[in-house]
Design an enzyme around this catalytic site. Structure first.
Site, PDB file in Angstrom:
ATOM      1  CG  HIS A 180     -98.872  64.833 -19.640  1.00  0.00           C
ATOM      2  ND1 HIS A 180     -97.977  64.429 -19.818  1.00  0.00           N
ATOM      3  CD2 HIS A 180     -98.825  64.577 -21.321  1.00  0.00           C
ATOM      4  CE1 HIS A 180     -96.785  64.243 -21.008  1.00  0.00           C
ATOM      5  NE2 HIS A 180     -97.255  64.651 -21.665  1.00  0.00           N
ATOM      6  CG  ASP A 199    -103.450  51.918 -39.313  1.00  0.00           C
ATOM      7  OD1 ASP A 199    -102.849  52.329 -39.804  1.00  0.00           O
ATOM      8  OD2 ASP A 199    -102.970  50.318 -39.176  1.00  0.00           O
ATOM      9  N   GLY A 220     -97.605  74.494 -24.924  1.00  0.00           N
ATOM     10  CA  GLY A 220     -97.605  73.347 -23.657  1.00  0.00           C
ATOM     11  C   GLY A 220     -96.493  73.053 -22.808  1.00  0.00           C
ATOM     12  CG  HIS A 221     -94.195  71.494 -24.644  1.00  0.00           C
ATOM     13  ND1 HIS A 221     -93.818  70.257 -24.234  1.00  0.00           N
ATOM     14  CD2 HIS A 221     -94.676  70.918 -26.059  1.00  0.00           C
ATOM     15  CE1 HIS A 221     -94.753  68.983 -24.227  1.00  0.00           C
ATOM     16  NE2 HIS A 221     -95.086  69.728 -25.668  1.00  0.00           N
ATOM     17  CG  ASP A 234     -94.131  67.179 -22.524  1.00  0.00           C
ATOM     18  OD1 ASP A 234     -93.446  66.364 -22.340  1.00  0.00           O
ATOM     19  OD2 ASP A 234     -94.806  66.269 -23.371  1.00  0.00           O
ATOM     20  CG  HIS A 246     -98.363  69.836 -20.488  1.00  0.00           C
ATOM     21  ND1 HIS A 246     -97.488  70.843 -21.482  1.00  0.00           N
ATOM     22  CD2 HIS A 246     -98.531  68.055 -21.781  1.00  0.00           C
ATOM     23  CE1 HIS A 246     -97.594  70.120 -22.943  1.00  0.00           C
ATOM     24  NE2 HIS A 246     -97.963  68.322 -22.520  1.00  0.00           N
ATOM     25  CG  HIS A 260    -101.468  77.495 -30.918  1.00  0.00           C
ATOM     26  ND1 HIS A 260    -101.934  75.907 -30.079  1.00  0.00           N
ATOM     27  CD2 HIS A 260    -100.106  76.795 -31.470  1.00  0.00           C
ATOM     28  CE1 HIS A 260    -100.490  75.082 -29.806  1.00  0.00           C
ATOM     29  NE2 HIS A 260     -99.548  75.323 -30.276  1.00  0.00           N
ATOM     30  CG  ASP A 299    -100.359  47.531 -41.701  1.00  0.00           C
ATOM     31  OD1 ASP A 299    -101.178  48.316 -41.830  1.00  0.00           O
ATOM     32  OD2 ASP A 299     -99.121  47.299 -43.046  1.00  0.00           O
ATOM     33  CG  ASP A 348     -90.874  69.396 -22.137  1.00  0.00           C
ATOM     34  OD1 ASP A 348     -90.022  68.750 -23.772  1.00  0.00           O
ATOM     35  OD2 ASP A 348     -91.839  70.358 -22.429  1.00  0.00           O
ATOM     36  N   GLY A 372     -98.555  52.424 -45.392  1.00  0.00           N
ATOM     37  CA  GLY A 372     -99.627  51.877 -44.170  1.00  0.00           C
ATOM     38  C   GLY A 372     -99.539  51.965 -43.251  1.00  0.00           C
TER      39      GLY A 372
END
Length: 535
Positions: A51, A28, A346-347, A142, A120, A343, A422, A174, A26
């Site tokens: 960022h 969020d 970005g790190h 990052d 990034h 893919h 929540d 990072d 439950g």
């Protein structure tokens, strides 16, 4: 989120959030507990943003509720995305947003800060240098070293060299890919793979990626336009990101290349490209609804090519697999395997992490932003490259690294933790509430309602029993009757003597008696809730 404190002045770098895992029923969002900052709110001088990704800016609206007068510093796009978020929370008008430009220093209390460009998976990302009376602190944000970035903005080697020449007291770097050997491939490599897949697609081309990956989305739109396809962007978060980026000049695409999702059905399949949210299999995302045939604009069909242009975040693998299965069931060709999907991260990977350490040569080192094992691996890299073991610190939430005339050392921890969001509630869902949700979700609920006479203690109504999620309805009758008998026996024992038992004692007796009986019969532990009313 990280705080730097010098005397009575504090600056905060990033205010990110986490998305809940499957155990957080439950919930969020998960945001940082800022009790330490709230207790020192008069000392907090600024919030610096590296960022615009959610794990760096997502908690800002909740932080600003408790720190309303603190200015927020960021680059043009980052502030644009933040402004959109703050409008949703009705905080935009009262929040002071200050735009920064890389290479142009700005002063916050006793700190002199400056930003430098980093590459990034979102434009306008930066790292920070913070000059203090003890020396220079570098926060990497990052980043990765991409020599052919889509937007043309590389991580600034010249600035890094200039920073190193002054000397670096502490590097905070990072660690997301500290376990990955080699170098992270260029984002431009993704475009080459995407173009090859699009060239083979005979029907509609549907792809999903992170909503904030503006560079990736721009590449897809450009490639689609080159192949004569119009692009529809679907998903509220992606639409918001691209709209803001376009308004600020970070998302320039060919004229006429974008169409409204409502226009998809009016164009031939081989002239359509769809970019959508749902790369992590989120149940309410646009791609998941398409995979279930429940989206108002797109119904996936045979002949469609669906490309997963992202890697599943750990913990989301099952959701992504379910979405891929549903897409195959509808007849789509799905590109999802790690060696075929377009893919790149970005790190920075290990060789880039080493290069940054070699350029800056910091006296002290703290790995940030990663699982604990990643932090350890990154710290070991730093030690291998010359950082003294006693000057490499692996820290967890709440740890304090103190600098003074004696050097650096870990000091007493401060209050930290997680706060659950929540619905409209922030922080009202505690661990005990989460345990109750787990109990109900795993073994169900057994609700007992009865009324007793206030004077005699005799039962005048009930017990009435309702069970949900415990056993099938047809099997419940016998258990309910047995429970009623146990309740009657327990009440008789509790009410013996001259004095009537307190309601709380009766409630505890019923809970213990019924819980024991149900476990004896089923080896399950539903949540037993006795409700006693005195008449």
């Amino acid at each position: 989120m990280m705080a730097l404190e010098l005397g009575d002045d504090i600056i905060v770098i990033d205010t990110g959030l986490m998305f809940p895992d499957e155990e957080m029923l439950g919930i969020d969002l998960v945001i940082p507990d800022i009790t330490y900052l709230k207790e020192r709110r008069r000392s907090v001088r600024a919030i610096l943003m590296t960022h615009g990704h959610e794990d760096h800016v997502g908690a800002l609206p909740y932080v600003l509720r408790d720190l309303p007068d603190v200015p927020v510093y960021g680059t043009k796009l980052t502030l644009g995305l933040i402004r959109t978020k703050l409008k949703e929370h009705r905080l935009a008008e009262r929040t002071k947003l200050l735009e920064i430009v890389t290479g142009r220093p700005f002063t916050v209390g006793p700190f002199e800060a400056n930003a430098y460009d980093v590459c990034h998976s979102i434009p306008d990302a930066v790292g920070f240098t913070i000059d203090t009376s003890y020396g220079t602190i570098v926060h990497s944000g990052d980043w990765k070293f991409d020599h052919t970035p889509v937007d043309g903005r590389q991580t600034d080697f010249a600035r890094l060299s200039a920073i190193a020449a002054k000397g670096v007291l502490l590097l905070l770097s990072d660690s997301t890919r500290a376990e990955t050997a080699g170098y992270t491939p260029s984002e431009r490599h993704v475009g080459e793979i995407l173009e090859g897949i699009m060239a083979r697609a005979s029907g509609r081309f549907i792809t999903t990626t992170f909503a904030s990956n503006i560079s990736r989305i721009k590449q897809i739109v450009d490639i689609a336009a080159a192949w004569g396809r119009k692009t529809a962007i679907i998903g509220r978060s992606m639409e918001n990101y691209t709209r803001t980026a376009r308004e600020l000049g970070y998302f320039d695409v060919p004229a006429g290349s974008l169409v409204h999702p409502g226009e998809i059905g009016k164009l031939p399949d081989d002239q359509i490209c769809i970019i959508t949210t749902g790369s992590q299999g989120e149940p309410t995302s646009a791609l998941s609804r398409m995979a279930l045939g429940d989206h108002r604009h797109v119904a996936v069909k045979e002949g469609d090519t669906v490309v997963m242009s992202s890697s599943p975040i750990p913990g989301n693998e099952e959701l992504v697999t379910r979405t891929v299965d549903n897409l195959f069931k509808l007849g789509a060709e799905v590109v999802y395997e790690p060696h075929t999907r377009p893919h790149v991260s970005g790190h920075a990977s290990q060789e880039e992490l080493k290069l940054l350490l070699n350029i800056l040569r910091p006296m002290h080192f703290v790995p940030i932003h990663g699982e604990y094992r990643m932090l350890v691996r990154h710290a070991r890299l730093a030690i291998d490259l010359g950082v003294a073991p006693e000057r490499a610190f692996v820290m967890t939430n709440g740890d304090v690294l103190r600098f003074d005339e004696k050097g650096a050392r870990l000091d007493a921890r401060v209050h930290s933790g997680q706060v659950y969001v929540d619905g409209l509630g922030v922080g009202d869902v505690t661990q005990s509430v989460m345990r109750d949700r787990w109990s109900i979700g795993s073994d169900g609920i057994f609700l007992i309602v009865l009324s007793i006479d206030r004077q005699t203690g005799q039962v005048v109504a009930g017990p009435d029993i309702v069970t949900k999620g415990f056993v099938p309805e047809e099997d419940a009758a016998d258990l309910i009757e047995g429970s009623k008998q146990r309740i009657a026996d327990g009440l008789r024992q509790a009410q013996t003597g001259e004095h009537l038992a307190e309601v709380s004692a009766l409630r505890d007796e019923i809970h213990a008696t019924v819980s024991s009986y149900l476990y004896e019969r089923t080896k399950r532990r539903p949540m037993v809730i006795p409700v006693l009313m005195q008449l």
